[in-house]
Design a protein around this motif. Structure first.
Motif, PDB file in Angstrom:
ATOM      1  N   VAL A   1      40.679  35.989  27.405  1.00 54.19           N
ATOM      2  CA  VAL A   1      41.951  35.948  28.112  1.00 54.19           C
ATOM      3  C   VAL A   1      41.753  36.400  29.561  1.00 54.19           C
ATOM      4  N   ALA A   2      41.189  37.599  29.730  1.00 60.21           N
ATOM      5  CA  ALA A   2      40.992  38.143  31.071  1.00 60.21           C
ATOM      6  C   ALA A   2      39.956  39.252  31.026  1.00 60.21           C
ATOM      7  N   THR A   3      39.216  39.400  32.119  1.00 58.95           N
ATOM      8  CA  THR A   3      38.266  40.500  32.243  1.00 58.95           C
ATOM      9  C   THR A   3      38.409  41.159  33.602  1.00 58.95           C
ATOM     10  N   ILE A   4      37.973  42.416  33.659  1.00 59.41           N
ATOM     11  CA  ILE A   4      37.913  43.149  34.919  1.00 59.41           C
ATOM     12  C   ILE A   4      36.554  43.837  34.973  1.00 59.41           C
ATOM     13  N   SER A   5      35.847  43.636  36.079  1.00 57.95           N
ATOM     14  CA  SER A   5      34.490  44.154  36.186  1.00 57.95           C
ATOM     15  C   SER A   5      34.488  45.593  36.680  1.00 57.95           C
ATOM     16  N   ARG A   6      33.281  46.164  36.689  1.00 58.00           N
ATOM     17  CA  ARG A   6      33.126  47.532  37.175  1.00 58.00           C
ATOM     18  C   ARG A   6      33.633  47.653  38.610  1.00 58.00           C
ATOM     19  N   LEU A   7      33.458  46.609  39.394  1.00 62.40           N
ATOM     20  CA  LEU A   7      33.926  46.619  40.783  1.00 62.40           C
ATOM     21  C   LEU A   7      35.334  46.052  40.916  1.00 62.40           C
TER      22      LEU A   7
ATOM     23  N   PHE B   1      36.613  43.198  39.972  1.00 64.39           N
ATOM     24  CA  PHE B   1      36.841  41.757  40.077  1.00 64.39           C
ATOM     25  C   PHE B   1      37.457  41.282  38.770  1.00 64.39           C
ATOM     26  N   THR B   2      38.411  40.371  38.885  1.00 64.56           N
ATOM     27  CA  THR B   2      39.108  39.894  37.699  1.00 64.56           C
ATOM     28  C   THR B   2      38.811  38.421  37.436  1.00 64.56           C
ATOM     29  N   ASN B   3      38.934  38.045  36.171  1.00 63.19           N
ATOM     30  CA  ASN B   3      38.692  36.678  35.753  1.00 63.19           C
ATOM     31  C   ASN B   3      39.693  36.338  34.661  1.00 63.19           C
ATOM     32  N   TYR B   4      40.241  35.117  34.709  1.00 64.36           N
ATOM     33  CA  TYR B   4      41.277  34.726  33.758  1.00 64.36           C
ATOM     34  C   TYR B   4      40.970  33.368  33.136  1.00 64.36           C
ATOM     35  N   ALA B   5      41.410  33.207  31.911  1.00 63.36           N
ATOM     36  CA  ALA B   5      41.408  31.881  31.308  1.00 63.36           C
ATOM     37  C   ALA B   5      42.415  31.010  32.049  1.00 63.36           C
ATOM     38  N   ASP B   6      42.119  29.724  32.169  1.00 66.33           N
ATOM     39  CA  ASP B   6      43.028  28.827  32.888  1.00 66.33           C
ATOM     40  C   ASP B   6      44.424  28.837  32.287  1.00 66.33           C
TER      41      ASP B   6
END
Length: 115
Positions: free
Chosen positions: A48-54, A56-61
């Motif tokens: 669904v979504a991730t957040i990195s140590r720094l 940064f975020t990433n999402y499913a379309d």
């Protein structure tokens, strides 16, 4: 080994909002990624979504523009704000902590948005 406990799931009407929380038993800043996944009945688990140590975020379309992942490193908690929920968002939502080759999972929290 970190323990992850999700909360905040429930039954909501389509178009409404929910905020999920994932409380970790230790510091979350050391993990490469913290994230949310979901699994609907009969389907594979999906990101669904991730957040990195720094941070940064990433999402499913499928959730871009509707869901927001965030974290509070003081509280060791990761959040998922879910707006404009749709029936297809219905699933068990699981919190994940990823570090090198290790993955840790919570038990999950059910989100239901019926037709």
């Amino acid at each position: 080994q970190v323990q992850l406990v999700e909360s905040g799931g429930g039954l909501v009407q389509a178009g409404e909002s929910l905020r999920l929380s994932c409380a970790a038993s230790g510091s979350i800043i050391g993990y490469n990624n913290m994230g949310w996944y979901r699994q609907a009945p009969g389907k594979q688990r999906e990101l669904v979504a991730t957040i990195s140590r720094l941070a940064f975020t990433n999402y499913a379309d499928s959730v871009k523009g509707r869901f927001t992942i965030s974290r509070d490193i003081v509280k060791n908690t990761v959040y998922l704000q879910m707006n404009s929920l749709k029936p297809e968002d219905t699933a068990v939502y699981l919190c994940n902590a990823h570090d090198s080759n290790l993955d840790y999972w919570g038990q999950g929290t059910q989100v239901t948005s019926p037709q």
